[in-house]
Write an enzyme that holds these catalytic residues in place. Structure first.
Site, PDB file in Angstrom:
ATOM      1  CG  ASP A  44      -2.098   0.959   1.046  1.00 37.13           C
ATOM      2  OD1 ASP A  44      -2.696   0.988  -0.051  1.00 37.13           O
ATOM      3  OD2 ASP A  44      -2.418   1.683   2.005  1.00 37.13           O
ATOM      4  CB  CYS A 131      -8.505   4.624  -4.104  1.00 39.96           C
ATOM      5  SG  CYS A 131      -7.368   4.408  -2.712  1.00 39.96           S
ATOM      6  CE1 TYR A 135      -7.460   1.306   2.291  1.00 41.23           C
ATOM      7  CE2 TYR A 135      -8.427   1.003   0.108  1.00 41.23           C
ATOM      8  CZ  TYR A 135      -7.496   0.655   1.060  1.00 41.23           C
ATOM      9  OH  TYR A 135      -6.576  -0.341   0.805  1.00 41.23           O
ATOM     10  CE1 TYR A 160      -7.168   5.054   4.556  1.00 46.33           C
ATOM     11  CE2 TYR A 160      -6.666   3.165   5.944  1.00 46.33           C
ATOM     12  CZ  TYR A 160      -6.272   4.097   5.012  1.00 46.33           C
ATOM     13  OH  TYR A 160      -4.986   4.092   4.529  1.00 46.33           O
ATOM     14  CD  GLU A 197      -8.837   0.384  -4.037  1.00 48.33           C
ATOM     15  OE1 GLU A 197      -8.565  -0.328  -3.047  1.00 48.33           O
ATOM     16  OE2 GLU A 197      -8.257   1.449  -4.275  1.00 48.33           O
TER      17      GLU A 197
END
Length: 213
Positions: A44, A131, A135, A160, A197
């Site tokens: 990541d 993304c 998240y 998040y 993802e």
């Protein structure tokens, strides 16, 4: 319905697939093996560096002052996220400078950087929004189930599910609405990013449950 909302709703199947993925479930209930989380953090970090470069390219290609300010704000948010990754890596002895990206990571970063380098700002936003929105969705969903402080991944959930991260996701959606048009290219970019993802989580989960979802 605005474009960003329309695209999110049309890709809910992939968002749900991510939420139900064994890797994400492991984050939520604390059962994710540490080895898998360490691998994920390394990959990541490599991904986020590419994400930051994509924001920089979008900033450079922004057609107006509003875009310049907004993409700068979003770029700053990614840099803060990278600082969090670095702090975790140092505490866990992960060598981020020596990360070798795997196939899923490269597929995603190559897609992002090619889009940012060759496409217009609207399509760049379509490739990057999934993304951020995903998240935020995952963090808020996992926080809603009340992970305890004994969960080793509670900090990930807090990061998040934080209102500040939601604000960044909403900011990028505003840019997608501002610069994007409802075209096949925009829809394809959004859908592809969502699939990537899920692929990213799948790659990070290697070795769990015999490698099957």
């Amino acid at each position: 319905m605005k474009l960003a909302k329309t695209l999110w709703e049309e890709n809910r199947d992939l968002a749900q697939a991510a939420l139900e993925h064994r890797f994400v479930r492991g984050l939520g209930d604390g059962t994710l093996p540490e080895e898998n989380f360490r691998r994920y953090m390394a990959q990541d970090t490599f991904f986020l560096e590419a994400f930051a470069r994509a924001y920089a390219l979008a900033l450079a290609r922004s057609p107006e002052r509003e875009g310049l300010y907004a993409f700068f704000e979003l770029l700053a948010g990614v840099l803060e996220e990278l600082k969090l990754h670095k702090g975790y890596a140092q505490s866990q002895g992960i060598e981020l400078e020596e990360v070798i990206p795997d196939g899923a990571t490269l597929a995603y970063t190559d897609f992002l950087l090619a889009t940012a380098g060759l496409r217009d700002v609207g399509e760049i936003c379509a490739a990057m929004t999934p993304c951020m929105r995903l998240y935020a969705f995952l963090g808020q969903s996992l926080a809603g189930s009340g992970p305890g402080e004994d969960n080793p991944y509670a900090e990930w959930v807090r990061t998040y599910s934080d209102p500040g991260f939601e604000a960044l996701a909403s900011r990028l959606e505003e840019l997608l609405d501002r610069y994007g048009r409802d075209t096949p290219a925009i829809r394809s970019a959004y859908r592809r990013a969502m699939r990537l993802e899920v692929d990213f989580f799948e790659s990070a989960s290697r070795g769990m449950d015999g490698g099957r979802r």
